[in-house]
Scaffold this active site. Structure first.
Site, mmCIF file in Angstrom:
data_model
loop_
_atom_site.group_PDB
_atom_site.id
_atom_site.type_symbol
_atom_site.label_atom_id
_atom_site.label_comp_id
_atom_site.label_asym_id
_atom_site.label_seq_id
_atom_site.Cartn_x
_atom_site.Cartn_y
_atom_site.Cartn_z
ATOM 1 N N GLY A 57 0.771 -1.234 0.000
ATOM 2 C CA GLY A 57 0.000 0.000 0.000
ATOM 3 C C GLY A 57 0.805 1.289 0.000
ATOM 4 C CG ASN B 184 1.512 3.459 -5.862
ATOM 5 O OD1 ASN B 184 1.819 4.528 -6.366
ATOM 6 N ND2 ASN B 184 2.142 2.329 -6.136
ATOM 7 C CG HIS C 161 1.020 -1.775 -15.497
ATOM 8 N ND1 HIS C 161 0.729 -3.025 -14.982
ATOM 9 C CD2 HIS C 161 1.988 -1.960 -16.432
ATOM 10 C CE1 HIS C 161 1.487 -3.919 -15.581
ATOM 11 N NE2 HIS C 161 2.256 -3.305 -16.468
ATOM 12 C CG ASP D 255 -1.976 -4.355 -17.010
ATOM 13 O OD1 ASP D 255 -2.562 -3.853 -16.035
ATOM 14 O OD2 ASP D 255 -1.205 -5.329 -16.903
HETATM 15 C C1 GAR Z 1 3.034 -0.932 -7.588
HETATM 16 O O1 GAR Z 1 4.320 -0.889 -8.145
HETATM 17 C C2 GAR Z 1 1.993 -0.977 -8.698
HETATM 18 O O2 GAR Z 1 2.365 -0.245 -9.828
HETATM 19 C C3 GAR Z 1 1.940 -2.444 -9.008
HETATM 20 O O3 GAR Z 1 2.003 -3.071 -7.751
HETATM 21 C C4 GAR Z 1 2.790 -2.266 -6.877
HETATM 22 C C5 GAR Z 1 2.014 -2.078 -5.585
HETATM 23 O O4 GAR Z 1 2.814 -1.464 -4.629
HETATM 24 N N1 GAR Z 1 0.742 -2.781 -9.706
HETATM 25 C C6 GAR Z 1 0.664 -3.722 -10.645
HETATM 26 O O5 GAR Z 1 1.614 -4.419 -10.966
HETATM 27 C C7 GAR Z 1 -0.706 -3.899 -11.278
HETATM 28 N N2 GAR Z 1 -0.606 -4.620 -12.497
HETATM 29 P P1 GAR Z 1 2.147 -0.710 -3.401
HETATM 30 O O6 GAR Z 1 1.203 -1.730 -2.742
HETATM 31 O O7 GAR Z 1 3.287 -0.365 -2.491
HETATM 32 O O8 GAR Z 1 1.424 0.481 -3.921
#
Ligand code: GAR
Length: 201
Positions: free
Chosen positions: A17, A19, A114, A150
């Site tokens: 989490g 982001n 993404h 995507d």
């Molecule tokens: C992030 O890098 C996001 O871009 C990626 O998962 C990570 C989550 O990190 N999403 C994908 O790959 C979706 N296809 P977070 O939980 O620290 O935000």
């Protein structure tokens, strides 16, 4: 601040989490055009859930394994989002495929981040694949969610250089720093331009 009605955004996560936290922090600014009304995870052990709760945000865990199929999970997710009065759904590391019906109901109001410069490297392991290809540029994309994975209309992108000696971890950290900047800006753009108050029923 006069006349700003913050749009109600719910964030869906599956993991740490980071982001989500960048969105919560951005939304604390009085003039930010969205508020985070709920954080929902399909995994009860997602670290992001406790980070959201610590920030005072309503949280819910909806374990997909407790549902017999995707439509029944998505129906409960939809109910929960509406119960929170969500107008916008933000996928922030939500690693679960959504049904066409759910995607249609929230079309134009659901965005995803993404970790690649789409259309390059859809799917998983984007940093490994960019390095294996010898790419000189990599980055992240915020896009509208459509039924195909995507693939929705792109809202914003940020590029980073691939540097000599990069590993998936060093490159991933450089991309993630851009994600944390790009996502709050993209959500703000959507919140400012979103027509109407309610998602389709
Ligand atoms: C992030 O890098 C996001 O871009 C990626 O998962 C990570 C989550 O990190 N999403 C994908 O790959 C979706 N296809 P977070 O939980 O620290 O935000």
């Amino acid at each position: 601040m006069s006349g700003l009605r913050k749009r109600r955004a719910a964030v869906l996560i599956s993991g740490r989490g980071s982001n989500m936290l960048s969105l919560i922090e951005a939304a604390e600014a009085p003039d930010y055009p969205a508020e985070i009304v709920a954080v929902i995870s399909n995994r009860a052990d997602a670290a992001g859930l406790s980070r959201a709760a610590a920030a005072g945000i309503a949280t819910a865990a909806l374990d997909h394994r407790a549902f017999p199929d995707r439509p029944s999970f998505d129906a409960e997710l939809d109910r929960l989002l509406r119960a929170h009065g969500a107008e916008i759904v933000v996928l922030a590391g939500f690693l679960r495929i959504l049904t066409d019906g759910f995607v249609r109901a929230w079309e134009g109001r659901m965005i995803n981040i993404h970790p690649s410069l789409l259309p390059a490297y859809k799917g998983l392991h984007t940093h490994e694949r960019a390095l294996a290809d010898g790419a000189t540029q990599h980055g992240c994309t915020v896009h509208h969610v459509v039924a195909e994975l995507d693939s929705g209309p792109i809202i914003a992108q940020a590029a980073v250089p691939v540097l000599p000696g990069d590993t998936p971890e060093t490159l991933g950290r450089r991309v993630l720093a851009e994600e944390h900047r790009l996502f709050p800006a993209a959500l703000a753009d959507l919140a400012r331009t979103l027509p109407g108050a309610e998602p389709a029923s």
